[in-house]
Design a protein around this motif. Sequence first.
Motif, mmCIF file in Angstrom:
data_model
loop_
_atom_site.group_PDB
_atom_site.id
_atom_site.type_symbol
_atom_site.label_atom_id
_atom_site.label_comp_id
_atom_site.label_asym_id
_atom_site.label_seq_id
_atom_site.Cartn_x
_atom_site.Cartn_y
_atom_site.Cartn_z
ATOM 1 N N TRP A 1 -10.177 -5.374 -12.141
ATOM 2 C CA TRP A 1 -9.443 -4.804 -13.271
ATOM 3 C C TRP A 1 -9.903 -3.376 -13.546
ATOM 4 C CZ3 TRP A 1 -5.025 -6.312 -14.729
ATOM 5 C CH2 TRP A 1 -4.659 -7.656 -14.725
ATOM 6 N N GLN A 2 -11.197 -3.175 -13.604
ATOM 7 C CA GLN A 2 -11.679 -1.834 -13.925
ATOM 8 C C GLN A 2 -11.329 -0.848 -12.812
ATOM 9 O OE1 GLN A 2 -15.298 -1.080 -15.804
ATOM 10 N NE2 GLN A 2 -15.183 -2.857 -17.166
ATOM 11 N N ALA A 3 -11.359 -1.276 -11.571
ATOM 12 C CA ALA A 3 -10.969 -0.393 -10.466
ATOM 13 C C ALA A 3 -9.498 -0.018 -10.587
ATOM 14 C CB ALA A 3 -11.229 -1.086 -9.131
ATOM 15 N N THR A 4 -8.658 -0.967 -10.969
ATOM 16 C CA THR A 4 -7.228 -0.688 -11.132
ATOM 17 C C THR A 4 -6.992 0.288 -12.274
ATOM 18 O OG1 THR A 4 -6.619 -2.866 -10.283
ATOM 19 C CG2 THR A 4 -4.986 -1.743 -11.639
ATOM 20 N N ILE A 5 -7.706 0.087 -13.374
ATOM 21 C CA ILE A 5 -7.560 0.981 -14.528
ATOM 22 C C ILE A 5 -8.015 2.395 -14.166
ATOM 23 C CG2 ILE A 5 -8.370 1.436 -16.881
ATOM 24 C CD1 ILE A 5 -8.690 -1.728 -17.062
ATOM 25 N N ARG A 6 -9.138 2.499 -13.454
ATOM 26 C CA ARG A 6 -9.624 3.825 -13.039
ATOM 27 C C ARG A 6 -8.616 4.509 -12.126
ATOM 28 N NH1 ARG A 6 -14.755 1.098 -12.873
ATOM 29 N NH2 ARG A 6 -14.429 0.616 -10.672
ATOM 30 N N ASP A 7 -8.011 3.733 -11.227
ATOM 31 C CA ASP A 7 -7.018 4.298 -10.310
ATOM 32 C C ASP A 7 -5.820 4.857 -11.070
ATOM 33 O OD1 ASP A 7 -5.714 4.585 -7.570
ATOM 34 O OD2 ASP A 7 -4.286 3.245 -8.575
ATOM 35 N N LEU A 8 -5.353 4.136 -12.078
ATOM 36 C CA LEU A 8 -4.222 4.607 -12.884
ATOM 37 C C LEU A 8 -4.562 5.904 -13.610
ATOM 38 C CD1 LEU A 8 -2.999 1.235 -14.440
ATOM 39 C CD2 LEU A 8 -1.686 2.676 -12.885
ATOM 40 N N LEU A 9 -5.765 5.984 -14.156
ATOM 41 C CA LEU A 9 -6.153 7.159 -14.940
ATOM 42 C C LEU A 9 -6.511 8.353 -14.064
ATOM 43 C CD1 LEU A 9 -8.319 5.437 -17.711
ATOM 44 C CD2 LEU A 9 -5.909 6.113 -17.802
ATOM 45 N N ASP A 10 -6.776 8.119 -12.777
ATOM 46 C CA ASP A 10 -7.139 9.200 -11.860
ATOM 47 C C ASP A 10 -5.930 9.902 -11.251
ATOM 48 O OD1 ASP A 10 -9.840 9.021 -12.178
ATOM 49 O OD2 ASP A 10 -10.166 7.682 -10.467
ATOM 50 N N ARG A 11 -4.743 9.413 -11.512
ATOM 51 C CA ARG A 11 -3.565 9.981 -10.865
ATOM 52 C C ARG A 11 -3.240 11.369 -11.412
ATOM 53 N NH1 ARG A 11 0.284 4.664 -9.926
ATOM 54 N NH2 ARG A 11 -1.398 3.397 -9.028
ATOM 55 N N ASP A 12 -2.497 12.132 -10.599
ATOM 56 C CA ASP A 12 -2.116 13.477 -11.018
ATOM 57 C C ASP A 12 -1.272 13.447 -12.288
ATOM 58 O OD1 ASP A 12 -3.449 14.548 -8.860
ATOM 59 O OD2 ASP A 12 -1.655 14.575 -7.572
ATOM 60 N N ASN A 13 -0.446 12.409 -12.411
ATOM 61 C CA ASN A 13 0.399 12.247 -13.596
ATOM 62 C C ASN A 13 0.095 10.871 -14.197
ATOM 63 O OD1 ASN A 13 2.298 12.653 -15.559
ATOM 64 N ND2 ASN A 13 4.068 12.378 -14.219
ATOM 65 N N PRO A 14 -1.032 10.742 -14.885
ATOM 66 C CA PRO A 14 -1.477 9.427 -15.359
ATOM 67 C C PRO A 14 -0.615 8.914 -16.511
ATOM 68 C CG PRO A 14 -2.886 11.113 -16.252
ATOM 69 C CD PRO A 14 -1.944 11.818 -15.304
ATOM 70 N N PRO A 15 -0.731 7.654 -16.836
ATOM 71 C CA PRO A 15 0.013 7.121 -17.983
ATOM 72 C C PRO A 15 -0.534 7.673 -19.292
ATOM 73 C CG PRO A 15 -1.536 5.487 -17.160
ATOM 74 C CD PRO A 15 -1.544 6.626 -16.172
#
Length: 343
Positions: A230-244
């Motif tokens: 879960w934490q890896a998935t959350i970090r991946d989402l927040l690391d994107r160029d256009n995060p949520p």
Amino acid sequence: MPAKMQDVARLAGVSTATVSRALNTPELVSAETHQRVMAAIHELDYKINLAARNLRTNRTGTLAIVIPTIADPVINRAVEAVEDAAIEHGMTLLMCSTRGEAAREQAYIRLLTQQTVVDGVLYISPRAAPEDVRRLAHGAAPLVLCNYVMDDARTPSVLVDHVSSIYQATRHLLALGHRRIALLSLDAPYYTPARMRREGFERAFAEVDAAPDPALIAEIHQPTYANDEWQATIRDLLDRDNPPTAVVAFNDEVALQVYAVCRARGIRIPQDLSVTGCDDSVSGRYVDPPLTTVRVPAYELGQVAVRHLLRRIEQPRARLPRTTLLDVVLVTRGSCAPPHVNL
């Protein structure tokens, strides 16, 4: 000399048949009569001969409840309701926790279908294939499903309105101006709540003539919530160029994992990221900021399900609703705000 049922009946001023109903089907006697019978039982220290009663009625006096994990707060509260009802009806509860493991689930299904060990089975949030659940439905013991729907009119289902829960949370964020909203949910091919949550998420977007970004939908196949994935998935989402700019988590436990990642990275909630959960757990009320969530009728879920099951045991041909849907309520707190950038 041990007290007999006749002694209880004499002291309570009722017939032995009424004593039997008060013990086995208390809903069939008045509250005042039930209280008198129980007071007489207590005064006489009357002991129920369970073995004799079960032999006479051809029942085991036991209910089984199959769950994926006891750690889920909704399941935990539902189990409490089932346990309360079992105690009230003089029955015992056999708890079968699969822990998300297919082998354990199969073992429990074999146990509950190959032997007459229980009078009825409650299956909460099953993730098994339909053919496995169907084996339980066709077993000797009546079956009631919670948060699962099977194509079998004879098997009642009681569900939290998971469509509405995620729909309400997503609609709240959309109304604040968010469009880049991530969804964190569970993935299982036969898991009814996952399909319902996805439907609620997409329905909220459709109402504003928009569509969610598929890349922001994360569905993890895990039986528990506090794990590294879960934490890896959350970090991946927040690391994107256009995060949520906002996250909808399928329960409060996962929402608090978002809090943990944000805290480690210096991301402010709700100034930098809005977060919603689901369940209205105690822990979500006391984090900073308090978590916006959806209140789920967890205890009522267990109450309604066990009521259906007991009725099926007592009246095998009784007509029960095929699906019972329980309402949810959005609880807005401090974890959501308008996005900090113009979308």
